[in-house]
Scaffold this motif. Structure first.
Motif: not given
Length: 396
Positions: A179-183, A185-190, A236-242, A291-297
């Motif tokens: 969810s943080l990568l989408m909101s 960093c604007f990643f897409r699910p794929n 999201p960076k700290l979450a990825i480290y952990k 799920a894609y609405s997270i990025r859109h919002s």
């Protein structure tokens, strides 16, 4: 193969299989053989397409096979009939089975493509196809895309109030990262499903995190930077480290994909990520959102903040002068539409309130003056009148 080309590693490198897909594939093979195509030629046409696209094509051909079975029409008889007539009859047959207009629209495109290939005709631009599109359009109520706009702060508040990263279980932690990568960093699910750690650069000591997708070609490696926020629970960076620390404990030798499936048995897929994020939105009581609405919002929130269109397109990984980016500003204006309407209707109301306040003040002054006259004694009242009469004589 003689030229030494590499075998495709994409998911769509194999044809879909299953009870419905097998029926459609068998019908396609028989029709193409009558046209002179070999099995290798058919595989060449379809193995290079996306897996989901080929699956829809086979499902549409299975629908055609059902219509042939009910009407008791052989393939030889079908090949002698007009392609436009068959397309119309198949769509009409589907509407009798399923009254959903969205389902009919999704099924119409695939039979049109397949029948165009079988009959060597361009059915997409035919009059029959256009009339079918108009009939379907008249049966639908048009809705704007992403009409259910929700505030991305609902998601952020959820993770602010949740446990710290080290106390979250693997499932919740993966959902949070996705969810943080989408909101943020604007990643897409794929794209999240295609992140490969062996190509990425994640260094906790240097405070760097650059994620790379699985390369489909040797010179097409996409790199995305992971941003850092002031709030540690929303970084999201700290979450990825952990999360990488957990992966190293789970896989001491090495690991490839960033997110794993339940039980860490296999890498997660786009479908898994979408289902997990959709379940999260339901828990947050956000109705009608995918799920894609997270990025859109999140992108709409940036448009509300007044970020320039060019910067927004770059930050959200869109092309410059993108129509999608322009739509975000329309959605942001739509959110403020009610506020604008209230301001418009309250202008006259505020003027009336001011007039009422002035009239009330004047009324109070008059009442105070009248009360003073009523409260004064007759002697004082007579002296007051005598003073006024003297002033009148002096003026004269």
């Amino acid at each position: 193969e003689r030229q030494g080309s590499k075998v495709s590693t994409r998911q769509c490198g194999r044809l879909p299989s299953g009870p419905v897909a097998d029926v459609g594939r068998d019908l396609l093979m028989r029709c193409m053989q009558m046209r002179g195509f070999s099995e290798d030629g058919v595989n060449l046409l379809f193995k290079g397409q996306r897996f989901s696209t080929v699956k829809r094509d086979f499902y549409s051909l299975a629908l055609l096979q059902d219509w042939l079975d009910i009407e008791r029409i052989t393939i030889e008889e079908m090949m002698k009939r007009d392609a436009e007539v068959i397309l119309t009859e198949v769509i009409a047959f589907h509407t009798r089975q399923n009254d959903s207009v969205a389902s009919v629209k999704s099924h119409k495109a695939c039979p049109t493509t397949m029948l165009s290939l079988i009959y060597k005709e361009s059915l997409a631009s035919s009059i029959t196809s256009k009339l079918i599109n108009k009939a379907l359009a008249n049966a639908t109520i048009p809705h704007r895309r992403y009409q259910n706009i929700w505030n991305i702060q609902i998601l952020f508040n959820h993770w602010r109030q949740s446990k710290q990263n080290k106390y979250l279980n693997n499932y919740d932690f993966q959902v949070k990262i996705a969810s943080l990568l989408m909101s943020v960093c604007f990643f897409r699910p794929n794209e999240i499903a295609e992140i490969r750690l062996k190509f990425s650069n994640v260094d906790k000591k240097e405070n760097q995190a650059s994620l790379r997708l699985a390369p489909k070609q040797a010179n097409a490696i996409e790199t995305y930077e992971v941003y850092e926020t002031d709030n540690e629970s929303l970084s999201p960076k700290l979450a990825i480290y952990k999360w990488i620390d957990r992966l190293k404990k789970q896989f001491p030798k090495c690991t490839d994909f960033l997110l794993r499936h339940k039980g860490f048995n296999k890498p997660t897929t786009t479908k898994d990520i979408s289902l997990q994020l959709t379940k999260l939105l339901r828990e947050l009581k956000i109705v009608g959102a995918s799920a894609y609405s997270i990025r859109h919002s999140a992108t709409t929130e940036l448009a509300k903040l007044g970020i320039p269109e060019r910067d927004l397109a770059t930050f959200a990984h869109h092309s410059q002068n993108s129509r999608t980016v322009q739509q975000y500003y329309i959605f942001a204006t739509s959110i403020r539409a009610n506020e604008i309407a209230r301001q418009l209707t309250n202008v006259q109301g505020k003027d009336n309130e001011r007039l009422n306040q002035v009239s009330q003040q004047r009324g109070e002054i008059r009442r105070e003056g009248g009360n003073q006259l009523l409260s004064s004694s007759p002697l004082e009242t007579g002296q007051c009148f005598e003073g006024k009469i003297r002033n009148i004589h002096l003026i004269c």
